[in-house]
Design a protein around this motif. Structure first.
Motif, short mmCIF file in Angstrom:
data_model
loop_
_atom_site.label_atom_id
_atom_site.label_comp_id
_atom_site.label_asym_id
_atom_site.label_seq_id
_atom_site.Cartn_x
_atom_site.Cartn_y
_atom_site.Cartn_z
N HIS A 166 0.84 -1.18 0.00
CA HIS A 166 0.00 0.00 0.00
C HIS A 166 0.88 1.25 0.00
CE1 HIS A 166 -3.76 2.10 1.93
NE2 HIS A 166 -3.61 2.38 0.66
N ILE A 167 0.71 2.09 -0.99
CA ILE A 167 1.51 3.31 -1.11
C ILE A 167 1.39 4.17 0.15
CG2 ILE A 167 1.70 5.52 -2.34
CD1 ILE A 167 1.07 4.00 -4.92
N LEU A 168 0.19 4.24 0.72
CA LEU A 168 -0.02 5.12 1.87
C LEU A 168 0.64 4.62 3.15
CD1 LEU A 168 -3.65 6.53 1.56
CD2 LEU A 168 -1.50 7.39 0.64
N THR A 169 1.10 3.37 3.15
CA THR A 169 1.83 2.86 4.31
C THR A 169 3.33 2.83 4.06
OG1 THR A 169 1.58 0.54 3.61
CG2 THR A 169 -0.14 1.46 5.04
N GLY A 170 3.76 3.47 2.97
CA GLY A 170 5.18 3.58 2.69
C GLY A 170 5.70 2.70 1.57
N ALA A 171 4.87 1.83 1.02
CA ALA A 171 5.31 0.99 -0.10
C ALA A 171 5.45 1.85 -1.36
CB ALA A 171 4.32 -0.14 -0.34
N ARG A 172 6.22 1.38 -2.31
CA ARG A 172 6.41 2.16 -3.54
C ARG A 172 5.26 1.97 -4.51
NH1 ARG A 172 7.61 -0.19 -8.21
NH2 ARG A 172 8.20 -2.39 -8.22
N ARG A 173 4.37 1.01 -4.23
CA ARG A 173 3.27 0.70 -5.13
C ARG A 173 2.13 0.09 -4.31
NH1 ARG A 173 5.75 -4.85 -7.88
NH2 ARG A 173 5.55 -6.14 -6.01
N CYS A 174 0.97 -0.04 -4.93
CA CYS A 174 -0.11 -0.84 -4.36
C CYS A 174 -0.15 -2.16 -5.11
CB CYS A 174 -1.46 -0.12 -4.49
SG CYS A 174 -1.65 1.30 -3.37
N ALA A 175 -0.21 -3.25 -4.36
CA ALA A 175 -0.24 -4.58 -4.98
C ALA A 175 -1.35 -5.39 -4.34
CB ALA A 175 1.10 -5.30 -4.82
N TYR A 176 -2.12 -6.07 -5.19
CA TYR A 176 -3.26 -6.86 -4.73
C TYR A 176 -3.08 -8.31 -5.16
CZ TYR A 176 -5.33 -2.19 -4.49
OH TYR A 176 -5.58 -0.87 -4.21
N ARG A 177 -3.26 -9.23 -4.20
CA ARG A 177 -3.25 -10.66 -4.54
C ARG A 177 -4.67 -11.07 -4.89
NH1 ARG A 177 0.12 -14.65 -4.42
NH2 ARG A 177 1.66 -13.28 -3.44
N VAL A 178 -4.82 -11.67 -6.06
CA VAL A 178 -6.13 -12.11 -6.54
C VAL A 178 -6.09 -13.63 -6.64
CG1 VAL A 178 -7.86 -11.91 -8.35
CG2 VAL A 178 -6.34 -9.97 -7.86
N ARG A 179 -6.93 -14.27 -5.85
CA ARG A 179 -6.95 -15.73 -5.85
C ARG A 179 -8.38 -16.24 -5.96
NH1 ARG A 179 -8.58 -17.27 -0.77
NH2 ARG A 179 -8.36 -15.70 0.88
N LYS A 180 -8.48 -17.42 -6.50
CA LYS A 180 -9.81 -18.03 -6.63
C LYS A 180 -10.28 -18.50 -5.26
CE LYS A 180 -9.52 -19.46 -11.45
NZ LYS A 180 -9.63 -20.59 -12.42
N ARG A 181 -11.52 -18.25 -4.99
CA ARG A 181 -12.10 -18.63 -3.71
C ARG A 181 -12.28 -20.14 -3.64
NH1 ARG A 181 -14.95 -15.29 -0.25
NH2 ARG A 181 -15.17 -13.71 -1.89
N GLY A 182 -11.84 -20.77 -2.56
CA GLY A 182 -11.93 -22.21 -2.41
C GLY A 182 -13.34 -22.62 -2.01
#
Length: 203
Positions: free
Chosen positions: A182-198
């Motif tokens: 999350h950029i707002l917590t100091g990361a250089r980018r926002c990244a989201y993990r997208v996974r299929k729901r089991g």
């Protein structure tokens, strides 16, 4: 652009990515450093000489568009002052509903999760998020290298919560989207993990 999308890099890595000589990169880094747009640090990887790693400064990140930042922050402040937090929440809800309709229209005909994510990356990139998609084992990583509404998000975290909910809605009930960077917590980018729901999660 290379530092923005790939994070801190050595001269050799940048030269390879741009298909130019290392000397050309050093000259460019020197100019950017003189302008306060990049900085560097020495990192050691065991034996041998430390490697100089270059990264964007806050001023460097600011060179990428932050859409109407000052005016947006002022408008959020005005809505909060006149209508309170409920008014700000309503504003975010209306924005989310409009974006949901637009994104679903853009995904028409994309039947696979990969196809929907590719469409989403195209739409978000057109909006200034510099989005890209990567496969990570059985999951996907949906990456946004820039946030054009960063100032607004700092003024109201509801925008970030809304966008995460938006991704979950537009990608369908069969997937889960979780923010890992999350950029707002100091990361250089926002990244989201997208996974299929089991099966267990669906039940």
């Amino acid at each position: 652009m290379t530092l923005k999308t790939r994070g801190p890099q050595s001269v050799a890595v940048i030269a390879k990515a741009m298909d130019v000589t290392a000397e050309a990169v050093r000259q460019q880094m020197a100019r950017l450093h003189a302008d306060g747009l990049v900085d560097s640090e020495s990192r050691s990887a065991g034996r041998g000489r430390p490697t100089q790693i270059w990264f964007l400064t806050e001023a460097g990140h600011a060179r990428f568009p932050d859409t109407h930042a000052e005016m947006t922050v002022q408008m959020i402040g005005a809505v909060r002052q006149v209508f309170g937090e409920e008014g700000v929440d309503k504003l975010i809800q209306v924005r989310e509903a409009a974006m949901l309709g637009s994104y679903r229209e853009a995904m028409r005909g994309a039947n696979s999760l990969k196809g929907r994510l590719e469409r989403l990356a195209e739409v978000r990139s057109a909006e200034g998020y510099m989005a890209e998609l990567r496969k990570d084992g059985a999951d996907f990583l949906f990456i946004e290298n820039h946030c054009p509404i960063c100032s607004a998000a700092k003024a109201c975290m509801g925008f970030c919560r809304s966008e995460l909910e938006l991704f979950n809605k537009v990608l369908g009930d069969e997937v889960v989207v979780e923010r890992e960077e999350h950029i707002l917590t100091g990361a250089r980018r926002c990244a989201y993990r997208v996974r299929k729901r089991g099966p267990a999660a669906r039940s």
